[in-house]
Design a protein around this motif. Sequence first.
Motif, mmCIF file in Angstrom:
data_model
loop_
_atom_site.group_PDB
_atom_site.id
_atom_site.type_symbol
_atom_site.label_atom_id
_atom_site.label_comp_id
_atom_site.label_asym_id
_atom_site.label_seq_id
_atom_site.Cartn_x
_atom_site.Cartn_y
_atom_site.Cartn_z
ATOM 1 N N ALA A 96 13.251 -5.570 1.078
ATOM 2 C CA ALA A 96 12.535 -4.705 0.130
ATOM 3 C C ALA A 96 11.447 -5.495 -0.598
ATOM 4 O O ALA A 96 10.355 -4.968 -0.872
ATOM 5 C CB ALA A 96 13.517 -4.101 -0.871
ATOM 6 N N TRP A 100 5.688 3.265 -7.561
ATOM 7 C CA TRP A 100 7.097 3.611 -7.335
ATOM 8 C C TRP A 100 8.035 2.430 -7.583
ATOM 9 O O TRP A 100 9.253 2.605 -7.584
ATOM 10 C CB TRP A 100 7.315 4.123 -5.905
ATOM 11 N N TYR A 106 10.997 2.698 -9.832
ATOM 12 C CA TYR A 106 12.114 3.577 -9.460
ATOM 13 C C TYR A 106 13.069 2.936 -8.451
ATOM 14 O O TYR A 106 14.080 3.541 -8.098
ATOM 15 C CB TYR A 106 11.579 4.870 -8.820
ATOM 16 N N LEU A 107 12.728 1.769 -7.948
ATOM 17 C CA LEU A 107 13.488 1.185 -6.840
ATOM 18 C C LEU A 107 14.329 0.020 -7.347
ATOM 19 O O LEU A 107 13.845 -1.094 -7.536
ATOM 20 C CB LEU A 107 12.527 0.733 -5.738
ATOM 21 N N GLY A 108 15.625 0.305 -7.552
ATOM 22 C CA GLY A 108 16.510 -0.689 -8.149
ATOM 23 C C GLY A 108 16.490 -2.014 -7.423
ATOM 24 O O GLY A 108 16.541 -3.075 -8.052
ATOM 25 N N VAL A 109 16.414 -1.964 -6.100
ATOM 26 C CA VAL A 109 16.475 -3.200 -5.317
ATOM 27 C C VAL A 109 15.355 -4.160 -5.694
ATOM 28 O O VAL A 109 15.517 -5.379 -5.597
ATOM 29 C CB VAL A 109 16.472 -2.872 -3.803
ATOM 30 N N GLN A 166 14.308 -4.651 -8.675
ATOM 31 C CA GLN A 166 14.614 -5.261 -9.976
ATOM 32 C C GLN A 166 15.728 -6.309 -9.846
ATOM 33 O O GLN A 166 16.044 -7.006 -10.802
ATOM 34 C CB GLN A 166 15.066 -4.215 -11.014
ATOM 35 N N ILE A 225 4.622 10.016 -12.122
ATOM 36 C CA ILE A 225 3.881 8.747 -12.135
ATOM 37 C C ILE A 225 2.408 8.898 -11.787
ATOM 38 O O ILE A 225 1.666 7.917 -11.797
ATOM 39 C CB ILE A 225 4.556 7.661 -11.239
ATOM 40 N N THR A 259 7.289 3.333 0.195
ATOM 41 C CA THR A 259 8.421 3.644 -0.691
ATOM 42 C C THR A 259 9.583 4.241 0.092
ATOM 43 O O THR A 259 10.754 3.990 -0.214
ATOM 44 C CB THR A 259 7.959 4.601 -1.810
ATOM 45 N N ALA A 261 11.330 1.247 1.462
ATOM 46 C CA ALA A 261 12.002 0.490 0.396
ATOM 47 C C ALA A 261 13.165 1.298 -0.191
ATOM 48 O O ALA A 261 14.163 0.725 -0.645
ATOM 49 C CB ALA A 261 11.006 0.117 -0.695
ATOM 50 N N LEU A 321 16.165 0.732 1.754
ATOM 51 C CA LEU A 321 16.738 -0.579 1.431
ATOM 52 C C LEU A 321 17.428 -0.573 0.071
ATOM 53 O O LEU A 321 18.454 -1.229 -0.112
ATOM 54 C CB LEU A 321 15.647 -1.657 1.480
ATOM 55 N N THR A 322 16.884 0.192 -0.874
ATOM 56 C CA THR A 322 17.544 0.247 -2.190
ATOM 57 C C THR A 322 18.919 0.905 -2.039
ATOM 58 O O THR A 322 19.877 0.527 -2.716
ATOM 59 C CB THR A 322 16.660 0.951 -3.253
ATOM 60 N N HIS A 348 21.312 -1.569 -0.333
ATOM 61 C CA HIS A 348 21.656 -2.487 -1.428
ATOM 62 C C HIS A 348 22.750 -1.851 -2.302
ATOM 63 O O HIS A 348 23.755 -2.493 -2.635
ATOM 64 C CB HIS A 348 20.351 -2.698 -2.218
ATOM 65 N N GLY A 397 23.085 -2.742 -10.916
ATOM 66 C CA GLY A 397 22.615 -1.467 -10.396
ATOM 67 C C GLY A 397 21.137 -1.272 -10.557
ATOM 68 O O GLY A 397 20.489 -0.719 -9.689
ATOM 69 N N HIS A 398 20.579 -1.704 -11.677
ATOM 70 C CA HIS A 398 19.131 -1.740 -11.903
ATOM 71 C C HIS A 398 18.465 -0.379 -11.996
ATOM 72 O O HIS A 398 17.372 -0.251 -12.505
ATOM 73 C CB HIS A 398 18.386 -2.547 -10.833
ATOM 74 N N SER A 399 19.066 0.631 -11.428
ATOM 75 C CA SER A 399 18.493 1.964 -11.543
ATOM 76 C C SER A 399 19.651 2.934 -11.545
ATOM 77 O O SER A 399 20.715 2.614 -11.051
ATOM 78 C CB SER A 399 17.554 2.260 -10.375
#
Lengths: 181, 181
Positions: free
Chosen positions: A156, A166, A169-172, A174, B128, B139, B142, B145-146, B149, B177-179
């Motif tokens: 990612a 975006w 919005y994508l936890g991975v 962070q 956004i 996105t 990704a 992938l999130t 994850h 978790g981040h999100s």
Amino acid sequence: MMEHNLQHTLSLLTCTPVALNALLRDLPDAWTLQNEGESTWSAVDVVAHLIHGERTDWMPRARMILKFGETKAFEPFDRWGHVRESQGKSLAQLLDEFARLRSESLSELRRLNLQPDDLARRGRHPAIGAVTLSQLLATWAAHDLTHLHQISRIMAHQYGQAVGPWSAYLGVLQCAGHSAP
Amino acid sequence: MMEHNLQHTLSLLTCTPVALNALLRDLPDAWTLQNEGESTWSAVDVVAHLIHGERTDWMPRARMILKFGETKAFEPFDRWGHVRESQGKSLAQLLDEFARLRSESLSELRRLNLQPDDLARRGRHPAIGAVTLSQLLATWAAHDLTHLHQISRIMAHQYGQAVGPWSAYLGVLQCAGHSAP
């Protein structure tokens, strides 16, 4: 959360090589050879690390617990051992090797026919001290998952800019890694 | 990091359903139906969420960019739409459905034969603002992938206690978790 369950552990350990093969084998190098910056790992490095774990970590330590109990500490694991494992090998070769070694490990584990008394036996980790065979086997499964978590984060990262706004919005994106590497 | 590359995106989007199938289909419910606590998702919920994304998010938004540009905002995505998607369905059915829908999405995407000018076109996200078609497609990859994850984190969480003192060494167990979720 669940207690350790040997059948659940075996199920997960069986699926990991197949899942990594399905995820990685057909991807271009742009996904699999890139890392997250200096001294970090690529997806290929992670597969080589998993191979090194099959050779020197999981079943060797299980055997040591059963043979020596707490009287002899495990060999320290070489966290850079994957460098030798991957030298001169393609990702496809590494995936094949991981699948073969994992299959051999699980055959040996099944042959041991471990009972609750065996799973409660203790060994000695050189850094963290007393650990049970049950904890070792649960860690083997969770270790597969920590590296699947890492691979998804590494890949990612390559699109961290490409996703534009975006990214929030994508936890991975962070995820700070939580452990080195 | 790399710029968005349509072929790389297609490669990754092709692999995800196969990888999730290999990882999840044969696992016992103890791995796939458990979540991380109240209001969090299980691996099965995540697969249903990916299905909902195929139906209402990625290709529908790509079509909107090509048809309306910035003149019309995307429909907001229902982050709880997976609840309907998964009702009465087994994990095996959900995995099959995700694979079928993803394959249809990618066939449509390939048929569009997008050129650099198309990829630079802008649409309007309801929260956004201006985004390009290129950013939407990056996105999408990704986002796969999130959720890989997330699935690895959800499953590792189940063994958070079982690993004993090794928990400190397992990055996935430190991941917050981040999100949401």
